[in-house]
Design a protein around this motif. Structure first.
Motif, PDB file in Angstrom:
ATOM      1  N   THR A 239       7.770  -2.012  15.079  1.00 40.75           N
ATOM      2  CA  THR A 239       7.694  -3.474  15.009  1.00 40.75           C
ATOM      3  C   THR A 239       8.083  -3.975  13.631  1.00 40.75           C
ATOM      4  O   THR A 239       8.824  -4.958  13.499  1.00 40.75           O
ATOM      5  N   VAL A 240       7.621  -3.297  12.597  1.00 43.97           N
ATOM      6  CA  VAL A 240       7.927  -3.713  11.227  1.00 43.97           C
ATOM      7  C   VAL A 240       9.423  -3.558  10.944  1.00 43.97           C
ATOM      8  O   VAL A 240      10.060  -4.457  10.376  1.00 43.97           O
ATOM      9  N   ILE A 241       9.995  -2.425  11.330  1.00 39.65           N
ATOM     10  CA  ILE A 241      11.433  -2.203  11.126  1.00 39.65           C
ATOM     11  C   ILE A 241      12.258  -3.215  11.910  1.00 39.65           C
ATOM     12  O   ILE A 241      13.233  -3.791  11.394  1.00 39.65           O
ATOM     13  N   THR A 242      11.856  -3.456  13.151  1.00 43.15           N
ATOM     14  CA  THR A 242      12.585  -4.406  13.995  1.00 43.15           C
ATOM     15  C   THR A 242      12.523  -5.812  13.423  1.00 43.15           C
ATOM     16  O   THR A 242      13.503  -6.561  13.481  1.00 43.15           O
ATOM     17  N   ALA A 243      11.385  -6.195  12.862  1.00 43.65           N
ATOM     18  CA  ALA A 243      11.267  -7.519  12.243  1.00 43.65           C
ATOM     19  C   ALA A 243      12.277  -7.670  11.118  1.00 43.65           C
ATOM     20  O   ALA A 243      12.916  -8.726  10.973  1.00 43.65           O
ATOM     21  N   ALA A 244      12.439  -6.623  10.325  1.00 42.84           N
ATOM     22  CA  ALA A 244      13.406  -6.683   9.229  1.00 42.84           C
ATOM     23  C   ALA A 244      14.830  -6.799   9.757  1.00 42.84           C
ATOM     24  O   ALA A 244      15.624  -7.617   9.273  1.00 42.84           O
ATOM     25  N   VAL A 245      15.160  -6.013  10.774  1.00 40.98           N
ATOM     26  CA  VAL A 245      16.531  -6.004  11.294  1.00 40.98           C
ATOM     27  C   VAL A 245      16.860  -7.310  12.004  1.00 40.98           C
ATOM     28  O   VAL A 245      17.914  -7.922  11.759  1.00 40.98           O
ATOM     29  N   ILE A 246      15.970  -7.765  12.877  1.00 38.71           N
ATOM     30  CA  ILE A 246      16.213  -9.026  13.568  1.00 38.71           C
ATOM     31  C   ILE A 246      16.191 -10.187  12.569  1.00 38.71           C
ATOM     32  O   ILE A 246      16.871 -11.202  12.760  1.00 38.71           O
ATOM     33  N   GLY A 247      15.444 -10.019  11.488  1.00 38.85           N
ATOM     34  CA  GLY A 247      15.412 -11.050  10.460  1.00 38.85           C
ATOM     35  C   GLY A 247      16.679 -11.152   9.649  1.00 38.85           C
ATOM     36  O   GLY A 247      16.791 -12.016   8.779  1.00 38.85           O
ATOM     37  N   GLY A 248      17.628 -10.265   9.890  1.00 33.96           N
ATOM     38  CA  GLY A 248      18.922 -10.364   9.222  1.00 33.96           C
ATOM     39  C   GLY A 248      19.198  -9.309   8.185  1.00 33.96           C
ATOM     40  O   GLY A 248      20.253  -9.335   7.540  1.00 33.96           O
ATOM     41  N   VAL A 249      18.284  -8.351   7.987  1.00 32.83           N
ATOM     42  CA  VAL A 249      18.527  -7.283   7.028  1.00 32.83           C
ATOM     43  C   VAL A 249      19.452  -6.253   7.666  1.00 32.83           C
ATOM     44  O   VAL A 249      19.138  -5.715   8.729  1.00 32.83           O
ATOM     45  N   SER A 250      20.574  -5.998   7.032  1.00 34.86           N
ATOM     46  CA  SER A 250      21.526  -5.033   7.573  1.00 34.86           C
ATOM     47  C   SER A 250      20.938  -3.635   7.519  1.00 34.86           C
ATOM     48  O   SER A 250      20.448  -3.193   6.475  1.00 34.86           O
ATOM     49  N   ILE A 251      20.992  -2.931   8.644  1.00 34.50           N
ATOM     50  CA  ILE A 251      20.457  -1.576   8.699  1.00 34.50           C
ATOM     51  C   ILE A 251      21.246  -0.639   7.792  1.00 34.50           C
ATOM     52  O   ILE A 251      20.785   0.432   7.422  1.00 34.50           O
ATOM     53  N   LEU A 252      22.457  -1.057   7.384  1.00 32.90           N
ATOM     54  CA  LEU A 252      23.285  -0.266   6.476  1.00 32.90           C
ATOM     55  C   LEU A 252      23.006  -0.586   5.017  1.00 32.90           C
ATOM     56  O   LEU A 252      23.534   0.057   4.122  1.00 32.90           O
ATOM     57  N   GLY A 253      22.165  -1.597   4.790  1.00 31.53           N
ATOM     58  CA  GLY A 253      21.796  -1.949   3.427  1.00 31.53           C
ATOM     59  C   GLY A 253      22.705  -3.003   2.826  1.00 31.53           C
ATOM     60  O   GLY A 253      23.782  -3.301   3.337  1.00 31.53           O
ATOM     61  N   GLY A 254      22.237  -3.587   1.730  1.00 31.26           N
ATOM     62  CA  GLY A 254      23.069  -4.491   0.958  1.00 31.26           C
ATOM     63  C   GLY A 254      22.983  -5.960   1.293  1.00 31.26           C
ATOM     64  O   GLY A 254      23.558  -6.779   0.577  1.00 31.26           O
TER      65      GLY A 254
END
Length: 308
Positions: A239-254
């Motif tokens: 859930t925490v990881i998904t929140a970051a990704v759906i929130g717009g954080v690129s899973i590839l970084g940067g």
């Protein structure tokens, strides 16, 4: 470095959800339910702040759920054993920093992939917690310990903590050289090194900061109810990881912002509550979140596509 397109999409989704479900069942917009949505899940949003920083630097942490479970048990045990509440509150923060210092050092200086290190740490924490406690519950928590039940200025403390930490983290990452350098480390480590930025030190520092924030999230989680179950909250790390990704954080970084991860955590909580009020099984929440991942990633790709 970043923009706020994804955040605008999430805000629109939250508003649309509130209006649609509120029209279908006005009880969804009751004060008690809104308090539950924003306050009861604030610890997830707080944990997602640190996770966003880790992912922005090009890494990931799948042990955060196990870490919060262990830290909550330690904090509750200290509280019922008669230690001052500031000790019970401070221990999760310091221990979270210590554990993630080890993780960060292995990732940054031993150069072991973060997914491998954190998978190993997750197994250690989960196994150790069950072996030592047997999954028993901690009860009899002192009233002074229950900081998540405080209401300064008439607002639940978890909401205040969530908003303040999100804004401070966003401000720090946008306006301070160290915060801005995290984007460089995650986006182009070679270029960052050429400009004198130590990627290893940045990664180690981010994991330590992530551990401190996970400790704060632990306090909010452990003090919201009168008991603490000595087990790892199910699927919390996902859930925490998904929140970051759906929130717009690129899973590839940067790229990405902590504001987006906080908004995504609120959206998850609102969807989970909405399913109940429209008489749909709450088990559909995972499927809905999975669909949201696909939709938001696709929308982000379209938004990032160079204009002709």
């Amino acid at each position: 470095m970043t923009d706020y397109g994804q955040e605008c999409v999430i805000i629109a989704a939250i508003l649309l959800l509130f209006v649609a479900v509120g029209l279908y069942n006005p009880r969804f917009l009751s004060t008690s339910n809104l308090t539950t949505i924003f306050s009861g899940n604030a610890y997830i949003a707080v944990a997602a702040i640190g996770m966003s920083m880790v992912i922005i630097t090009g890494h990931i942490d799948v042990s955060v759920g196990a870490l919060i479970g262990v830290l909550a048990t330690i904090s509750g045990t200290l509280a019922v054993s008669g230690y001052p509440v500031w000790v019970a509150w401070g221990a999760p923060i310091l221990l979270g920093m210590a554990v993630n210092f080890i993780v960060g050092w292995l990732v940054a200086f031993a150069r072991i992939p973060s997914i491998v290190v954190t998978l190993g740490m997750m197994s250690i924490l989960r196994g150790g917690l069950i072996s030592i406690t047997g999954g028993t519950w901690i009860s009899g928590l002192p009233k002074a310990f229950m900081i998540a039940q405080w209401k300064p200025f008439g607002l639940p403390f978890p909401i205040i903590a969530m908003v303040v930490l999100t804004l401070l983290a966003a401000w720090w990452m946008r306006n301070f050289p160290f915060g801005r350098s995290l984007y460089a480390v995650g986006g182009n480590p070679e270029a960052a090194k050429a400009t004198g930025i130590s990627s290893e030190r940045r990664v180690l520092a981010v994991f330590v900061i992530h551990g401190a924030i996970a400790g704060i999230a632990t306090i909010l989680f452990a003090t919201q109810l009168q008991v603490i179950q000595s087990t790892v909250p199910p699927n919390l790390e996902l859930t925490v990881i998904t929140a970051a990704v759906i929130g717009g954080v690129s899973i590839l970084g940067g790229s990405g912002t902590v504001i987006g991860s906080t908004l995504a955590a609120i959206l998850f909580a609102a969807i989970g509550s909405a399913l109940i009020f429209v008489n749909v099984s709450a088990y559909w929440l995972r499927a809905v979140i999975g669909g949201l991942i696909l939709i938001t990633v696709l929308a982000d790709m379209i938004r990032r596509r160079p204009k002709k």
